[in-house]
Design an enzyme around this catalytic site. Structure first.
Site, PDB file in Angstrom:
ATOM      1  N   SER A 171      17.061  89.580  57.129  1.00 47.92           N
ATOM      2  CA  SER A 171      15.659  89.818  57.486  1.00 47.92           C
ATOM      3  C   SER A 171      15.446  89.794  58.993  1.00 47.92           C
ATOM      4  O   SER A 171      16.262  89.257  59.741  1.00 47.92           O
ATOM      5  CB  SER A 171      14.763  88.767  56.835  1.00 47.92           C
TER       6      SER A 171
ATOM      7  N   PRO B 132      11.258  83.708  53.404  1.00 48.15           N
ATOM      8  CA  PRO B 132      11.315  83.628  51.943  1.00 48.15           C
ATOM      9  C   PRO B 132      10.640  84.771  51.199  1.00 48.15           C
ATOM     10  O   PRO B 132      10.868  84.945  50.004  1.00 48.15           O
ATOM     11  CB  PRO B 132      10.589  82.308  51.653  1.00 48.15           C
TER      12      PRO B 132
ATOM     13  N   CYS C  88       7.993  96.710  54.285  1.00 46.67           N
ATOM     14  CA  CYS C  88       7.714  97.307  55.594  1.00 46.67           C
ATOM     15  C   CYS C  88       8.972  97.399  56.455  1.00 46.67           C
ATOM     16  O   CYS C  88       9.056  98.238  57.350  1.00 46.67           O
ATOM     17  CB  CYS C  88       6.634  96.505  56.322  1.00 46.67           C
ATOM     18  N   ASN C  89       9.952  96.547  56.190  1.00 47.90           N
ATOM     19  CA  ASN C  89      11.159  96.526  57.019  1.00 47.90           C
ATOM     20  C   ASN C  89      12.376  97.186  56.378  1.00 47.90           C
ATOM     21  O   ASN C  89      13.395  97.360  57.041  1.00 47.90           O
ATOM     22  CB  ASN C  89      11.524  95.086  57.386  1.00 47.90           C
ATOM     23  N   ARG C  90      12.298  97.544  55.101  1.00 46.93           N
ATOM     24  CA  ARG C  90      13.481  98.129  54.445  1.00 46.93           C
ATOM     25  C   ARG C  90      13.094  98.916  53.204  1.00 46.93           C
ATOM     26  O   ARG C  90      12.076  98.641  52.558  1.00 46.93           O
ATOM     27  CB  ARG C  90      14.478  97.041  54.071  1.00 46.93           C
TER      28      ARG C  90
ATOM     29  N   GLN D  63       9.808  89.858  46.762  1.00 50.19           N
ATOM     30  CA  GLN D  63       9.758  91.329  46.717  1.00 50.19           C
ATOM     31  C   GLN D  63      10.895  91.893  45.870  1.00 50.19           C
ATOM     32  O   GLN D  63      10.718  92.882  45.157  1.00 50.19           O
ATOM     33  CB  GLN D  63       9.798  91.872  48.153  1.00 50.19           C
TER      34      GLN D  63
ATOM     35  N   GLY E 175      -9.661  84.228  69.121  1.00 47.55           N
ATOM     36  CA  GLY E 175      -8.941  85.495  69.175  1.00 47.55           C
ATOM     37  C   GLY E 175      -8.856  86.083  67.773  1.00 47.55           C
ATOM     38  O   GLY E 175      -9.108  85.397  66.777  1.00 47.55           O
TER      39      GLY E 175
END
Length: 418
Positions: A107, A113, A50-52, A118, A187
């Site tokens: 990250s 970790p 999702c980030n790279r 991944q 919540g």
């Protein structure tokens, strides 16, 4: 051989662009098959989270533009838009970057970790599609080894650096194992979802989710195998909880001192841990006045997080030193491969000359030619053939006035210096 790392991440591109270049499992399989068919790409690994999104390739030369063009074509986006947001690393820089990513130094959350798993998954996908050869086999095994060493020798992953993780760590610190505890989560937003994710790794005896919207709470409860209640049911259910973690958007406290006092009485004053990570507060501060009730707020946790971030940053410096050292080791190994190739080629060439001339000499002896003449001719021809290239190199260096090259040639040929 050139190693290239081309990618985008949370620091260089928007969520919208990262979504465009992400690879689904089906796309990943098709992409690796395409790269395998393209002759300029010898080895390929695609890391997509999702980030790279990052592509690691080995090529005969620097052809990063071809890789950029392929990525743009595959996802049907503008090559210029991609070029404005990517980073490209080559050779040692690419190796260093891969190791940094695997160790969690690149990250969003320093030292996390999950990225190592991944990368291992990406490597296994490439193995499955036969786009891993000895160079990348060595590189990725080295990377996994470095990540393990960093985890073992530094404190990069030892401390909580998110409030949600800190909340669970606090509960674990107080109760030890959580497998006999009952947890009440109040919540169902992003923070509580993250708390639930961390909690599930410790297998508490039971989790209950309380929320204003039952449907949303059901979705979260199904993921973690918990039960659902409404906020109106809290006074009756509170007595069953050993740990209460709350994060809602309420503007007024949901749990007051009186409700907790009643719950403690019903529990025969067995201790209760309250973690309030909502702003404004969900739990009245007066709860902390009660014996057997222990209340921690978001400020308490944030102080822990800030201290831990500083600790991780110090560990990151130590980790980078390890990575730099292992990057140099890999570069040395690459250079040794080049010398091995040269030696192999030189020995193969000499062996071919020897076999050719020996075959001629044997034929001459079998035809009855004088053996002494045959041996002399063999020695002369073998000497001439083996000294031809060095002689030419010496003559060229002398003609060019290249004294340094002449010295190197004399050393290589074992000619004593005067």
């Amino acid at each position: 051989m050139t190693i290239i790392a081309l990618g985008i991440n949370h620091k260089t591109a928007s969520v919208e662009l990262r979504e465009k270049v992400a690879f689904s499992p089906e796309q990943l399989s098709r992409a690796l098959e395409q790269l395998n068919r393209l002759s300029e790409f010898h080895e390929s690994v695609i890391v997509s989270t999702c980030n790279r999104t990052e592509i690691y390739c080995s090529l005969d030369n620097d052809n990063s533009q071809a890789l950029l063009g392929w990525l743009a074509d595959f996802h049907d986006i503008s090559q210029q838009e991609l070029a404005d947001n990517v980073y490209i690393h080559q050779n040692q820089d690419a190796v260093n970057h891969l190791m940094r990513v695997a160790c969690g130094l690149d990250s969003l959350v320093l030292g996390e970790p999950q990225i190592l798993g991944q990368i291992k998954q990406a490597y296994n996908s490439s193995k499955h599609h036969h786009v891993i050869q000895p160079m990348f086999e060595r590189l990725f095994q080295k990377t996994f080894s470095v990540a393990k060493q960093v985890r073992t020798e530094t404190e990069i992953g030892a401390s909580a650096v998110s409030v949600a993780y800190a909340a669970v760590n606090l509960a674990k610190h107080i109760y030890g194992k959580l497998d006999k505890t009952k947890v009440l989560l109040i919540g169902a937003g992003e923070t509580i979802e993250l708390v639930a994710k961390h909690l599930s790794q410790h297998h508490p005896q039971h989790i209950t989710v309380a929320n204003r919207t039952i449907e949303r709470a059901k979705n979260l409860a199904e993921e973690i195998g918990g039960d659902v209640i409404s906020l109106a049911q809290l006074p009756d259910e509170l007595q069953h909880a050993d740990i209460v973690i709350s994060s809602t958007a309420s503007t007024l406290p949901i749990i007051g001192k009186g409700v907790v006092e009643q719950a403690l009485k019903q529990r025969k004053y067995r201790p209760m841990l309250f973690v309030d990570i909502a702003v404004p507060r969900d739990i009245e501060s007066q709860v902390n006045e009660l014996d057997a009730a222990y209340l921690y707020t978001v400020d308490d946790l944030q102080a822990i997080v800030n201290e831990n971030i500083a600790s991780r940053e110090q560990a990151a410096t130590q980790a980078q030193a390890i990575i730099d050292d292992k990057t140099r080791e890999f570069a040395d190994w690459q250079r040794s491969l080049k010398s091995v190739d040269v030696i192999r080629q030189y020995r193969t060439s000499a062996q071919e000359i020897k076999l050719e001339l020996v075959e001629k000499a044997v034929n001459q002896l079998q035809s009855g030619k004088d053996s002494e003449k045959v041996l002399l001719e063999l020695a002369n021809k073998l000497t001439n053939r083996l000294t031809h290239a060095p002689t030419h190199a010496i003559q060229k260096a002398a003609k060019d006035g290249d004294t340094e090259q002449l010295i190197l040639l004399k050393q290589a040929l074992g000619i004593e210096q005067e």
